[in-house]
Write a protein that holds these residues in place. Structure first.
Motif, short mmCIF file in Angstrom:
data_model
loop_
_atom_site.label_atom_id
_atom_site.label_comp_id
_atom_site.label_asym_id
_atom_site.label_seq_id
_atom_site.Cartn_x
_atom_site.Cartn_y
_atom_site.Cartn_z
N LEU A 26 18.50 2.61 -33.07
CA LEU A 26 19.45 3.20 -34.00
C LEU A 26 20.22 4.35 -33.35
O LEU A 26 21.44 4.46 -33.50
CB LEU A 26 18.72 3.70 -35.24
N VAL A 27 19.52 5.20 -32.61
CA VAL A 27 20.17 6.32 -31.93
C VAL A 27 21.18 5.80 -30.91
O VAL A 27 22.31 6.29 -30.82
CB VAL A 27 19.12 7.23 -31.26
N LEU A 28 20.77 4.80 -30.11
CA LEU A 28 21.66 4.26 -29.09
C LEU A 28 22.91 3.64 -29.70
O LEU A 28 24.03 3.82 -29.19
CB LEU A 28 20.92 3.23 -28.24
N GLU A 29 22.75 2.91 -30.79
CA GLU A 29 23.90 2.28 -31.43
C GLU A 29 24.82 3.33 -32.05
O GLU A 29 26.06 3.19 -32.01
CB GLU A 29 23.43 1.28 -32.49
N SER A 30 24.24 4.37 -32.62
CA SER A 30 25.05 5.43 -33.21
C SER A 30 25.85 6.16 -32.14
O SER A 30 27.04 6.44 -32.31
CB SER A 30 24.16 6.43 -33.97
N VAL A 31 25.20 6.47 -31.02
CA VAL A 31 25.89 7.14 -29.91
C VAL A 31 26.99 6.24 -29.36
O VAL A 31 28.08 6.72 -29.00
CB VAL A 31 24.89 7.53 -28.81
N HIS A 32 26.74 4.94 -29.31
CA HIS A 32 27.75 4.00 -28.82
C HIS A 32 29.02 4.07 -29.66
O HIS A 32 30.13 4.07 -29.12
CB HIS A 32 27.18 2.58 -28.84
N VAL A 33 28.85 4.15 -30.98
CA VAL A 33 30.02 4.25 -31.86
C VAL A 33 30.71 5.58 -31.67
O VAL A 33 31.94 5.65 -31.58
CB VAL A 33 29.60 4.07 -33.34
N LEU A 34 29.95 6.66 -31.59
CA LEU A 34 30.54 7.99 -31.43
C LEU A 34 31.24 8.14 -30.09
O LEU A 34 32.18 8.93 -29.96
CB LEU A 34 29.45 9.07 -31.57
N MET A 35 30.81 7.37 -29.08
CA MET A 35 31.45 7.41 -27.76
C MET A 35 32.62 6.42 -27.68
O MET A 35 33.11 6.14 -26.60
CB MET A 35 30.42 7.07 -26.68
N GLU A 36 33.08 5.94 -28.82
CA GLU A 36 34.20 5.00 -28.89
C GLU A 36 33.91 3.72 -28.13
O GLU A 36 34.81 3.12 -27.50
CB GLU A 36 35.50 5.64 -28.34
N GLY A 37 32.67 3.26 -28.16
CA GLY A 37 32.30 2.05 -27.45
C GLY A 37 32.89 0.80 -28.11
O GLY A 37 33.18 0.78 -29.31
N THR A 38 33.05 -0.24 -27.32
CA THR A 38 33.53 -1.52 -27.84
C THR A 38 32.52 -2.10 -28.81
O THR A 38 31.32 -2.15 -28.49
CB THR A 38 33.77 -2.51 -26.69
N PRO A 39 32.92 -2.54 -29.99
CA PRO A 39 31.98 -3.18 -30.92
C PRO A 39 31.23 -4.32 -30.23
O PRO A 39 31.84 -5.11 -29.50
CB PRO A 39 32.90 -3.69 -32.04
N PRO A 40 29.92 -4.41 -30.43
CA PRO A 40 29.10 -5.39 -29.69
C PRO A 40 29.56 -6.84 -29.83
O PRO A 40 29.36 -7.63 -28.91
CB PRO A 40 27.70 -5.20 -30.31
N HIS A 41 30.18 -7.18 -30.96
CA HIS A 41 30.56 -8.58 -31.17
C HIS A 41 31.91 -8.92 -30.55
O HIS A 41 32.36 -10.07 -30.65
CB HIS A 41 30.58 -8.90 -32.66
N LEU A 42 32.55 -7.96 -29.90
CA LEU A 42 33.86 -8.21 -29.30
C LEU A 42 33.81 -8.08 -27.78
O LEU A 42 33.03 -7.28 -27.25
CB LEU A 42 34.90 -7.22 -29.85
N ASP A 43 34.62 -8.87 -27.09
CA ASP A 43 34.71 -8.85 -25.63
C ASP A 43 36.13 -8.43 -25.25
O ASP A 43 37.10 -9.15 -25.52
CB ASP A 43 34.41 -10.25 -25.08
N ALA A 44 36.24 -7.26 -24.64
CA ALA A 44 37.56 -6.72 -24.28
C ALA A 44 38.33 -7.65 -23.35
O ALA A 44 39.55 -7.83 -23.50
CB ALA A 44 37.41 -5.33 -23.65
N GLU A 45 37.64 -8.25 -22.39
CA GLU A 45 38.32 -9.14 -21.45
C GLU A 45 38.80 -10.42 -22.13
O GLU A 45 39.86 -10.95 -21.80
CB GLU A 45 37.40 -9.47 -20.28
N GLU A 46 38.04 -10.91 -23.08
CA GLU A 46 38.46 -12.10 -23.82
C GLU A 46 39.71 -11.79 -24.66
O GLU A 46 40.63 -12.61 -24.74
CB GLU A 46 37.33 -12.59 -24.73
N ILE A 47 39.73 -10.62 -25.25
CA ILE A 47 40.89 -10.22 -26.05
C ILE A 47 42.11 -10.00 -25.15
O ILE A 47 43.23 -10.40 -25.48
CB ILE A 47 40.56 -8.94 -26.85
N ARG A 48 41.89 -9.40 -23.98
CA ARG A 48 42.99 -9.21 -23.04
C ARG A 48 43.58 -10.57 -22.62
O ARG A 48 44.80 -10.74 -22.57
CB ARG A 48 42.50 -8.45 -21.80
N ALA A 49 42.70 -11.52 -22.34
CA ALA A 49 43.16 -12.86 -21.94
C ALA A 49 43.94 -13.53 -23.06
O ALA A 49 44.93 -14.23 -22.82
CB ALA A 49 41.96 -13.71 -21.53
N GLU A 50 43.50 -13.32 -24.29
CA GLU A 50 44.19 -13.91 -25.43
C GLU A 50 45.60 -13.33 -25.57
O GLU A 50 46.56 -14.06 -25.82
CB GLU A 50 43.40 -13.65 -26.71
N LEU A 51 45.73 -12.04 -25.38
CA LEU A 51 47.06 -11.41 -25.46
C LEU A 51 47.96 -11.87 -24.31
O LEU A 51 49.15 -12.08 -24.48
CB LEU A 51 46.91 -9.89 -25.45
#
Length: 307
Positions: free
Chosen positions: A200-225
């Motif tokens: 829970l702590v790790l996931e909360s810190v991930h959100v506060l650090m503006e981390g990419t949501p776990p269910h999304l892949d930045a490279e896949e989205i970049r390729a789609e665009l």
């Protein structure tokens, strides 16, 4: 530029009412387990009470955070107050870690010299705790999509297992005289709490650090665009979440002069929503020869240098 700001600030009043009911039940049970643990001299019961107390905090924080997160954006908080729920989840996780430390320390100490335990009273109070935890899990089932709500649900599931551990220890002491079963059950409860709290702590810190949501892949989205007609490059792509559930996307698209920027924006926004479930999208369209001079380097001196 197009800015599709979609803020999901609605929270179910039914869910909040259920949380309030569970909070009232757990408060009563916490007091009962503390009294029972002291009278019965049961560390397992006190450990479960400690976890129940963190549940009380988690539920109270969840209610307060849910109320605060519904406040609309203002000039000082242009994104609103959705992060209140993440702060509450982080506070719950840290509290659980502290409780785990106490449980492990006391359990190891008692393993060296297991004390006498009133197993009958221990079992009776643990049974009440088990009933309350079962009621709480049933009331909140299917209502823990957000990180804060999931923190509350994990608290209750951990307590449910803790009550089972206390009951098991009481039975082992009553039937076989295994006094060591009490601290061993405490260690098991502490392990359950520790696993959930660290995650829970790790996931909360991930959100506060503006981390990419776990269910999304930045490279896949970049390729789609990049696959969109007329888009030759994608840069400054950022993915994050305010409250752990609603993803946000910003990106710069380099678009050829041969296509209309509005068509690219319309297609890109629809594609992000349909394929990736990203409704909050901010895109900036740039031409291939677009260049901003002096970004990140302060004012640009445009005077002609002296010969």
């Amino acid at each position: 530029m197009i800015d599709s700001h979609v803020h999901d600030r609605s929270r179910s009043s039914d869910t909040e009412r259920r949380i309030a009911i569970v909070l009232a039940l757990t408060l009563v049970t916490t007091v009962a387990e503390v009294v029972g643990g002291v009278v019965a001299n049961s560390l397992a019961l006190l450990a479960d009470a400690g976890h129940m107390f963190t549940d009380d905090l988690a539920l109270a924080l969840a209610l307060a955070a849910a109320w605060l997160s519904r406040r609309p954006p203002d000039p000082g908080r242009t994104y609103g107050y959705q992060r209140a729920e993440i702060l509450a989840a982080l506070a719950n996780g840290v509290t659980l870690v502290v409780v785990c430390g106490f449980i492990f320390w006391e359990a190891v100490r008692r393993l060296a010299a297991p004390p006498e335990v009133a197993s009958g009273l221990m079992g009776a109070v643990a049974a009440v705790g088990l009933a309350v935890n079962l009621a709480g899990v049933w009331l909140l089932r299917g209502r823990h999509a957000g990180l804060n709500a999931r923190a509350v649900f994990l608290h209750l599931v951990g307590d449910l297992l803790g009550s089972v551990g206390a009951l098991t220890a009481a039975a082992a002491i009553a039937l076989f005289g295994w006094r060591w079963a009490d601290p061993v059950a405490s260690l098991a409860i502490g392990t359950i709490i520790a696993f959930g709290s660290v995650r829970l702590v790790l996931e909360s810190v991930h959100v506060l650090m503006e981390g990419t949501p776990p269910h999304l892949d930045a490279e896949e989205i970049r390729a789609e665009l990049l696959s969109l007609a007329g888009v030759s490059d994608v840069h400054d792509l950022h993915l994050w979440s305010l409250g752990g559930t609603v993803p946000l996307l910003t990106a710069h698209l380099v678009v050829d002069h041969s296509v209309r920027a509005q068509e690219v924006l319309r297609t890109a926004t629809a594609r992000m929503a349909d394929r990736f479930g990203i409704a909050h999208v901010t895109l900036q369209v740039e031409s291939p020869d677009f260049n901003i001079v002096g970004i990140g380097h302060g004012p640009v001196d445009t005077r002609t240098p002296s010969p």
